[in-house]
Design a protein around this motif. Sequence first.
Motif: not given
Lengths: 102, 417
Positions: A19, A22, A25, A34-35, A38, A42-48, A51, B251-254, B301, B303, B305, B401-402
């Motif tokens: 795998a 995501e 991206v 930097p934002t 980052a 590192y930041f992902r949708a991680n949707t329930k 995807i 919406g988006r988090l690490p 490996q 994502v 739920y 992170f940033a």
Amino acid sequence: MLLVPCPWCGPRPELEFVAAGEAHVARPSPDADPTALAEALYFRANTKGLIAERWRHLHGCGRFFNAVRHTVTDKFVMSYRPGDPAPDLARLAETLAAEAAL
Amino acid sequence: MRFSFLSLLRNAFSAHRDWPEQWRSPEPKPAYDVVIVGGGGHGLAAAYFLAAEFGIRNVAVVERGWIGGGNSGRNTTIVRSNYLLEDSEALYDHSLKIWENLSQTLNYNVMFSPRGILMLAHGHHDVQSFTRHLHANRLAGIDSEWLSPEEARAFCPGLNISKDIRYPIGGATLQRRGGVARHDAVVWGFARAASALGVDILQNCEVTGIRRGPDGAVTGLDTTRGAIATRKIGVSAAGHTSVVLEMAGLGRLPLESTPLQALVSEPLKPLISCVVMSNTIHAYISQSDKGDLVIGAGTDQYVSYSQTGGLQITAHTLDAICELFPHLRRVRMMRNWGGIVDNTVDRSPILGPTPVPGLFVNCGWGTGGFKATPGAGHLLAATIARGEAHPIAAPFGLDRFARGRLIDEAAAAAVAH
Ligand SMILES: Cc1cc2nc3c(=O)[nH]c(=O)nc-3n(C[C@H](O)[C@H](O)[C@H](O)COP(=O)(O)OP(=O)(O)OC[C@H]3O[C@@H](n4cnc5c(N)ncnc54)[C@H](O)[C@@H]3O)c2cc1C
Ligand SMILES: [Zn+2]
């Protein structure tokens, strides 16, 4: 174990795949702040729900591809080749819900 | 109602049928000073410390299902503080120190059992990196000892230290203060103590929305049991953190949520007296007081739920267990299950304020947050009470992170239990 649909080789056991996180991206330009960096790193949708994610058929054809999967049922909805446009996940979810209601 | 020898004796005569409910189940009030989202160990501990230490008693814990039904009730209960990096050492040892007196503090037996954590080193490179790790721990005042293979087997009889196995054991570190605790008791103990101080525990109450005012600050929550007004929300929802914070526009988090599995064997006579962990061949095992061997497997490996994972993951762990303890080969496994863990890229948690005023988060504990239950609860409570991060929690903010200031325990430990 998942049955992963490789667009080239067809459905194969998950053991053959890695795998790769995501899909779609966008990588920011090297001088982005930097934002933005980052967020891309590192930041992902991680949707329930639905995807779009990348897979690599490491122990098969070796190629990367994208797939749409539901993260509650773990069922794959479709897979497609790199470079193909990102599917509209919200529309896809609606279509699937309508089909399930039939 | 306090537990004492007399109360136990008295209830023994009525066959333990007359114990009162251990916490209240009230109807939600229209407003609270603080609402904690997630009735796992972390959320309940935060509510307890808000009331017990920071004098904030008008607090609710809202839980989607039943308290402790998430990862708190699904984990293998390893408690230790021998992490590599200084920030982590301070964080996890803060928690371990609370564990040591927790049963007395809560007047509830959480069965904390510091029986020793044996971490196996396989081969030359493991021995080198473990030695570095051990010295780092000692410099931070965290107990750690080096055991030769023979000493490791003396500490944990039955361990296979043969040179002929695939990954021969080259030695081990031992943290004697580490061990296990009873997961349900921790949840119930915090719930009971918090409820006694006035905290409302609202079960079967799923948060479905987070309300914000014109200035962006939180003003309340929508739940399946009605709307609740509040100016301070602490989210401690483990694998569902992304889902909950999206309701506040984050919406988006690490974070990535993946399944993590565990399994237990049929009950056996006392056989393994400590906790044995091997990061290299990925296995960890201990024995519960009931006698079952409690075995932890790895994450899947992808994502998910689904609260289930692939059988190949548990099979892989059992291969490793059978190599370390060949006499367990014919033991039958009784149950396996999965939890959904929220992983950060550096395998360190996120604890602190968020960009949304009034909204605080405690998440990213991934595969290893049970040990942090009292500490994380305490730090979340302190952070909510002060409105800014507690010093021990400060390095673990969402802003790291940033800033590129990751606390990379992923590289340090490879596995985070
Ligand atoms: C198989 C396995 C083994 C593990 N082994 C270890 C170990 O040996 N040592 C260790 O230290 N850690 C271990 N962990 C990790 C540990 O279990 C977790 O880090 C820790 O329990 C997290 O506690 P919590 O209270 O934050 O989460 P949880 O107990 O998961 O609580 C979060 C709660 O939030 C609730 N919730 C979610 N969404 C909503 C909503 N919308 N509204 C209301 N409530 C909501 C959930 O129902 C849940 O009860 C393991 C985890 C697993 C799955
Ligand atoms: Zn292929």
